[in-house]
Design a protein around this motif. Structure first.
Motif, PDB file in Angstrom:
ATOM      1  N   ARG A   1      -0.385   6.924   2.392  1.00 54.58           N
ATOM      2  CA  ARG A   1      -0.053   7.196   3.795  1.00 54.58           C
ATOM      3  C   ARG A   1      -1.179   8.014   4.410  1.00 54.58           C
ATOM      4  O   ARG A   1      -1.932   8.680   3.717  1.00 54.58           O
ATOM      5  CB  ARG A   1       1.266   7.978   3.899  1.00 54.58           C
ATOM      6  CG  ARG A   1       2.438   7.301   3.242  1.00 54.58           C
ATOM      7  CD  ARG A   1       2.931   6.164   4.107  1.00 54.58           C
ATOM      8  NE  ARG A   1       4.113   5.569   3.511  1.00 54.58           N
ATOM      9  CZ  ARG A   1       4.238   4.295   3.253  1.00 54.58           C
ATOM     10  NH1 ARG A   1       3.273   3.471   3.544  1.00 54.58           N
ATOM     11  NH2 ARG A   1       5.315   3.814   2.722  1.00 54.58           N
TER      12      ARG A   1
ATOM     13  N   SER B   1       0.843  -1.193   0.000  1.00 52.77           N
ATOM     14  CA  SER B   1       0.000   0.000   0.000  1.00 52.77           C
ATOM     15  C   SER B   1       0.880   1.246   0.000  1.00 52.77           C
ATOM     16  O   SER B   1       1.748   1.412   0.836  1.00 52.77           O
ATOM     17  CB  SER B   1      -0.924   0.001   1.222  1.00 52.77           C
ATOM     18  OG  SER B   1      -0.179   0.069   2.405  1.00 52.77           O
ATOM     19  N   TRP B   2       0.627   2.103  -0.974  1.00 50.10           N
ATOM     20  CA  TRP B   2       1.444   3.306  -1.120  1.00 50.10           C
ATOM     21  C   TRP B   2       0.846   4.500  -0.393  1.00 50.10           C
ATOM     22  O   TRP B   2       1.533   5.478  -0.121  1.00 50.10           O
ATOM     23  CB  TRP B   2       1.584   3.649  -2.602  1.00 50.10           C
ATOM     24  CG  TRP B   2       2.503   2.693  -3.289  1.00 50.10           C
ATOM     25  CD1 TRP B   2       2.142   1.568  -3.949  1.00 50.10           C
ATOM     26  CD2 TRP B   2       3.926   2.757  -3.351  1.00 50.10           C
ATOM     27  NE1 TRP B   2       3.250   0.924  -4.424  1.00 50.10           N
ATOM     28  CE2 TRP B   2       4.369   1.640  -4.072  1.00 50.10           C
ATOM     29  CE3 TRP B   2       4.869   3.653  -2.870  1.00 50.10           C
ATOM     30  CZ2 TRP B   2       5.699   1.392  -4.330  1.00 50.10           C
ATOM     31  CZ3 TRP B   2       6.200   3.411  -3.127  1.00 50.10           C
ATOM     32  CH2 TRP B   2       6.603   2.298  -3.841  1.00 50.10           C
TER      33      TRP B   2
END
Length: 64
Positions: A59, A56-57
């Motif tokens: 944030r 998962s990129w």
């Protein structure tokens, strides 16, 4: 939930299989083997969660 169901299934199987005292071969699926399978399930679950988090990129502090 699937992990918990799998662990419960291993525990129930360890309790049910091998209750027959007629055989001289011993318990075919004892506590030591049940613990081994639970450890395998746990390691697999942790690896899967780690890969999911690593993939998962996004944030939390990203504004997009």
């Amino acid at each position: 939930m699937v992990y918990i169901a799998a662990v419960v299934a291993v525990v129930i199987t360890a309790l049910v299989v091998g209750d027959d005292t007629r055989g001289a071969a011993g318990d075919p699926f004892g506590a030591d083997q049940a613990i081994r399978y639970i450890v395998f399930l746990t390691v697999g679950y942790m690896l899967a969660r780690g890969l999911a988090k690593a993939g998962s990129w996004a944030r939390r502090d990203d504004h997009g």
